[in-house]
Scaffold this motif. Structure first.
Motif, short mmCIF file in Angstrom:
data_model
loop_
_atom_site.label_atom_id
_atom_site.label_comp_id
_atom_site.label_asym_id
_atom_site.label_seq_id
_atom_site.Cartn_x
_atom_site.Cartn_y
_atom_site.Cartn_z
N GLU A 282 20.90 11.53 27.35
CA GLU A 282 20.00 12.68 27.22
C GLU A 282 19.21 12.54 25.93
O GLU A 282 19.79 12.26 24.88
CB GLU A 282 20.81 13.98 27.20
N TYR A 284 16.74 14.29 23.22
CA TYR A 284 16.31 15.60 22.71
C TYR A 284 15.28 15.39 21.62
O TYR A 284 15.40 14.46 20.81
CB TYR A 284 17.49 16.36 22.11
N ASN A 286 13.83 17.73 18.63
CA ASN A 286 14.07 19.03 17.95
C ASN A 286 14.96 19.94 18.83
O ASN A 286 14.65 21.10 19.08
CB ASN A 286 12.75 19.72 17.64
N GLU A 287 16.06 19.33 19.29
CA GLU A 287 17.09 20.03 20.07
C GLU A 287 16.61 20.48 21.45
O GLU A 287 17.30 21.24 22.12
CB GLU A 287 17.65 21.24 19.30
N SER A 288 15.45 20.03 21.90
CA SER A 288 14.97 20.36 23.24
C SER A 288 15.05 19.12 24.11
O SER A 288 14.51 18.06 23.75
CB SER A 288 13.52 20.84 23.18
N LEU A 289 15.74 19.28 25.23
CA LEU A 289 15.93 18.14 26.13
C LEU A 289 14.59 17.78 26.77
O LEU A 289 13.87 18.63 27.28
CB LEU A 289 16.93 18.52 27.21
N PHE A 290 14.25 16.48 26.71
CA PHE A 290 13.00 16.08 27.34
C PHE A 290 13.16 14.90 28.29
O PHE A 290 12.25 14.57 29.03
CB PHE A 290 11.92 15.77 26.29
#
Lengths: 690, 295
Positions: A282, A284, A286-290
């Motif tokens: 996975e 991420y 800035n802590e956002s899953l992309f």
């Protein structure tokens, strides 16, 4: 036998009052009885002789005198030579590399979290428990370098505290420096013993040979060094069992090959277990899953993948392996994506459409074109200045590119710094042929210069400090000269009389040059391995910002400049700046390390909410640098012990329990005195003694 | 020890009457009535037959038997007589030992038994014995003499040592008629009890021994260093006593009692042993139930 406190032997004088008190007659109670005939009969049966009575009386006195003697000897603290000679000097090496963070007995169904390091520390404490009282111990922890937690000491509390203070790290293993240190220290001691607590998942062959030499009784007796090593007892205690592990071995960001202003991320994952593993990676930002990529890894397989065309910039990139395994440290990797800032470029030229177009193609370049006359009239600050067939009379600090400057005997006056090297332009060369070029240099990366047609060039003599990038048969064609305050790229060819502007290589060279000027290899500097030293050179503007944050205390002439580094666990360090440079070596844990300016005004009173609020809103002029520190080690991902170590690992008596001489003799004497007092009390109660 | 403590109070006298009534009930179930003599004489109780000899009274010939057997047989009848009960009360200094002095206890026992004896029209004599004083109550008869008995018992004071042989020797010489001798004593004679008891037995007296002991004599609670003082002789004995000594003492005391039991059993002497903590009326009833006091 010696005494540490021989003056205490005068306490033997207490025997005099004991004897005196003992001589005093005991006053008996009077008890009337109806008849003495039973008592007479009783004591007639047990009639003791007067001698026995006296002996019985004497026995009581002797017990008391013996009790006194034991206590006095205990206070005098006797030392026995045979105990002192048999005292050992133990060097305890605790491996605290990343693999020691593996769960001791990993079971996906079990919530157990005890790590190998926890087990090693527990074992170490058991060893301390078994120390004899004259034994000395030194505690060393190691990953890639040894750290002495305590020098040789007999104070067990200090040793225990030293062991307890060993913290886990995410640094890869290298036992050799610690072993070399231990051997060097051990050879100065009479009865040295080295204890190594490790999972032994990575040991060099040289170290393994050292172990074998030390443990082998067939070491070469003629070799003095070997002879010394033979006197050293080596105990290898293996911690942990075989476990499966899947880990990230590479996660790095670099400039895109095809686009100098884009990024590429390299990710490698290894399966070190003996069975196929399925997992997903996975990603991420800035802590956002992309992004999520499923992986199926066969035993021992390394899978490598490159991610590119990032639409975002200036933040934290994190790769997470979604799998339950023994070692969690290498399931996460970190990277930073720098902000792609616009570069101000000044092109000083009468007219050169090739150059202008090549520079204008990149949206990140903020291009200004000026004629030499305009340049002389108004000198502004640009990050990069390109002189096309023009040479200024003076040159300040900065990044400059000279393209076919006028043939002049003297290069531009470049100020008062005499250390700056100069070039010398010679005769003109007709149709030079490029014979070689530095393919690995950032400026010439991804560039093909074969068969480039050049009409005219100079035979230039570069300064000795320069590096020649492109060479023809006759002379250097392109060179770079880098000084602390200035970068210069010199091209001795007239591109208007060359087919180079018509080749793909031309915009690539220009883009590479601009990137080399402005960023160079900086993106690499922000990606380090755990344990590496973080270095950062502050520029003048940043130094000024740091100085502005210093407390305004006039009594201090040169206040120490410090900056704040925040680690992965929100741990912070205030690091001093020396010579405009920062050195930080506490990169023990993988994660992001942020460098910000220390706010002196809030640091003094951080307890109040008001100040915390103030700190959070402090304007640091946007100054923040972010480093990504990774374990990323293929050897560390393999957490099982290496082959051949099991023959050297032995069961040791060190952790079998406490030894008889665990305590100093005076404790045994006190213990004996206590036992004696109990015996005396029992005998008195039983009237065995008076 | 409380030497001024009176052995008899009004409650005691009430207990005496109660004990007498109870004793009558007990005897009614066992031996019917008053004491019988072994002598043959005139009474209504048939005892035996014997052959007629010249000079016998014709009135006692059993003519029915002569008619059946053709042989002259003379019927014999039991002769009834009053019984002499002698109480020998130990008045040595050792009888003063104990929270309730053994002498007080002995006086009460003697008084109770004497009352019952007087009530049964027996003759009662009391002798207090020790090495210094030998006071004696001559034989009395009739229930009305109980106060004489009580007064005598009340005046007995403990002194001197225990010498059973000497005491019984004097008693025998002053007592011509055989009877029941009730000996109330702790029997702590350093020379032993056998010589004295043998002397009484030799004189054909029926012997009933009440052995009084104090709890502390059987199980002394002494540990440590003491000077033991013999209350009779004031002799001092320094001792250091431990648990094993106490245990051995108890063994010796038990052996002494066992020897006394064995001796009395062999010589058909009734013996009852009591501790001063036992209520004396309970002892009296026990004596009646065992039947030794009245043979």
């Amino acid at each position: 036998m010696n005494f540490l406190s021989p003056a205490s032997l005068f306490l033997f004088g207490l025997a005099i009052p004991i004897i005196a008190l003992y001589i005093l007659k005991l006053r008996r109670r009077r008890e009337p009885v109806s008849t003495l005939m039973f008592w007479e009969q009783l004591f007639k049966e047990r009639q003791t002789t007067s001698l026995f009575q006296r002996l019985k009386h004497l026995l009581s006195l002797l017990l008391q005198l013996l009790f006194l003697a034991l206590l006095v000897l205990a206070v005098a603290r006797p030392q026995f030579a045979f105990i002192t000679k048999s005292a050992r000097q133990l060097i305890l090496i605790v491996d605290r590399s990343a693999s020691m963070n593996a769960v001791l007995n990993f079971d996906p169904e079990s919530p157990e979290t005890e790590s190998r390091l926890d087990s090693a520390k527990e074992t170490a404490l058991q060893i301390v428990q078994g120390l004899r009282f004259m034994d000395e111990m030194s505690v060393i922890s190691c990953h890639t370098r040894p750290i002495i937690h305590t020098p040789f000491t007999r104070h067990q509390k200090t040793i225990r505290e030293a062991i307890e203070s060993i913290e886990p790290t995410d640094i890869k293993t290298d036992l050799k420096p610690a072993i070399d240190l231990a051997l060097a220290v051990a050879q100065t001691k009479p009865n040295p013993e080295i204890i190594i607590l490790s999972d032994f998942q990575k040991i060099s062959e040289e170290t393994l040979a050292d172990f074998q030499n030390i443990q082998s009784e067939n070491a070469n007796p003629d070799d003095d060094n070997q002879e010394q090593k033979r006197n050293i007892k080596l105990h290898l205690l293996q911690i942990g069992e075989e476990n499966d592990n899947v880990g990230i071995t590479q996660f790095r960001v670099r400039k895109s090959i095809v686009n100098a202003f884009d990024y590429e991320t390299l990710l490698s994952v290894i399966n070190t277990s003996d069975e196929e593993k399925k997992c997903s990676v996975e990603l991420y930002f800035n802590e956002s899953l992309f992004d999520v990529r499923p992986y199926t890894l066969s035993p021992g397989e390394i899978k490598t993948e490159i991610f590119s065309n990032f639409t975002f910039e200036g933040g934290e990139l994190k790769a997470v392996l979604d799998i339950e395994d023994a070692l969690k440290t290498d399931n996460v990797a970190y990277a930073t994506l720098p902000i792609r800032e616009s570069i101000t470029v000044l092109l000083v030229t009468e007219e050169n459409p090739f150059l202008r177009n090549a520079l204008a193609v990149d949206e990140k370049i903020n291009l200004t074109v000026a004629t030499p006359t305009e340049y002389e009239a108004n000198t502004q600050d640009f990050e990069v200045v390109i002189f096309d067939r023009y040479s200024p009379t003076s040159l300040g600090d900065g990044n400059f590119m000279f393209i076919y400057p006028p043939n002049s005997d003297t290069p531009p006056n470049i100020g008062t710094d005499d250390s700056v090297a100069t070039w010398k332009i010679g005769e003109e060369i007709e149709t030079p042929i490029i014979t070689e070029w530095e393919r690995t240099h950032p400026i010439l990366q991804h560039v093909q210069l074969e068969n480039v047609l050049i009409g005219k060039a100079y035979a230039v003599t570069p300064p000795p400090t320069s590096k020649i990038l492109v060479r023809s048969f006759e002379a250097p064609v392109v060179f770079v000269d880098v000084t602390p305050k200035r970068k210069i790229v010199f091209a001795a060819i007239n591109i208007l009389e060359s087919d180079l502007p018509l080749r793909i290589a031309f915009p690539v060279i220009m883009a590479n040059t601009i990137t080399w000027f402005v960023q160079g290899d900086k993106i690499e500097e922000y990606h380090l391995l755990t344990g590496e030293v973080l270095r950062y050179k502050f520029d003048a503007q940043e130094i000024e910002a740091v100085k502005n944050k210093l407390p305004q205390d006039e009594t201090v002439e040169n206040p120490q400049m410090t900056v704040k580094i925040t680690g992965p666990d929100d741990e912070t360090w205030d690091i001093p700046i020396d010579n405009d440079e920062l050195l930080f070596d506490q990169t023990q844990l993988a994660g992001f390390y942020a460098l910000t300016l220390t706010d002196a005004t809030t640091e003094e009173n951080t307890d109040t909410d008001e100040n915390i609020e103030e700190e959070n809103t402090t304007d640091d002029n946007g100054f923040k640098k972010l480093w990504a520190i990774n374990l990323a080690s293929e050897t560390e991902a393999s957490i099982n012990a290496i082959d051949g170590i099991e023959e050297l690992v032995t069961e040791t008596e060190l952790i079998s329990g406490s030894s008889f001489f665990r305590f100093p003799p005076w404790i045994y004497l006190v213990f004996l005195a206590v036992i004696l007092s109990v015996v005396e009390w029992f005998m008195y109660q039983r009237r065995k003694i008076d | 020890m409380n030497e001024t403590q009176s052995a008899f109070d009004s409650d005691f006298l009430k207990q005496l009457e109660y004990l007498y009534i109870v004793s009558k009930k007990i005897f009614a179930g066992r031996i019917k009535a008053e004491r019988r003599s072994t002598r043959r004489g005139v009474s209504v109780e048939f005892a035996d037959y014997r052959n007629y000899t010249a000079g016998d009274d014709f009135r006692y010939i059993d003519w029915n038997a002569f008619a059946r057997l053709d042989e002259l047989l003379l019927k014999l009848y039991e002769e009834r007589e009053d019984l002499h009960i002698y109480f020998l009360v130990d008045a040595s200094e050792s009888m003063t030992y104990g929270e309730l002095p053994k002498l007080i206890y002995a006086k009460r026992v003697a008084a109770a038994l004497a009352y019952i004896g007087l009530s049964n029209l027996d003759r009662i004599g009391i002798t207090a014995f020790n090495t210094t004083d030998k006071s004696r109550l001559p034989v009395e008869r009739g229930k009305g003499k109980i106060f004489t008995v009580l007064n005598f018992l009340d005046q007995i004071e403990a002194s001197g040592e225990t010498d059973l042989e000497q005491a019984f020797h004097n008693f025998i010489h002053m007592t011509k008629r055989r009877g029941l001798v009730v000996l109330i004593s702790d029997l702590f004679d350093p020379k032993g009890f056998t010589a004295g008891l043998n002397m009484l037995k030799f004189q054909k007296h029926d012997l009933f021994v009440v052995h009084i002991i104090d709890e502390k004599e059987a199980e002394p609670n002494l540990l440590g260093d003491y000077h033991l003082v013999d209350v009779e002789t004031n002799e001092l004995r320094p001792v250091t006593i431990n648990e094993s000594h106490i245990k051995r003492y108890q063994d010796l005391f038990k052996k002494y009692c066992d020897d006394l039991d064995r001796y009395c059993t062999q010589r058909e002497i009734s013996l009852v042993r009591t501790m001063t903590k036992t209520p004396f009326d309970e002892l009296i009833l026990r004596i009646f139930r065992m039947g030794g006091f009245v043979t």
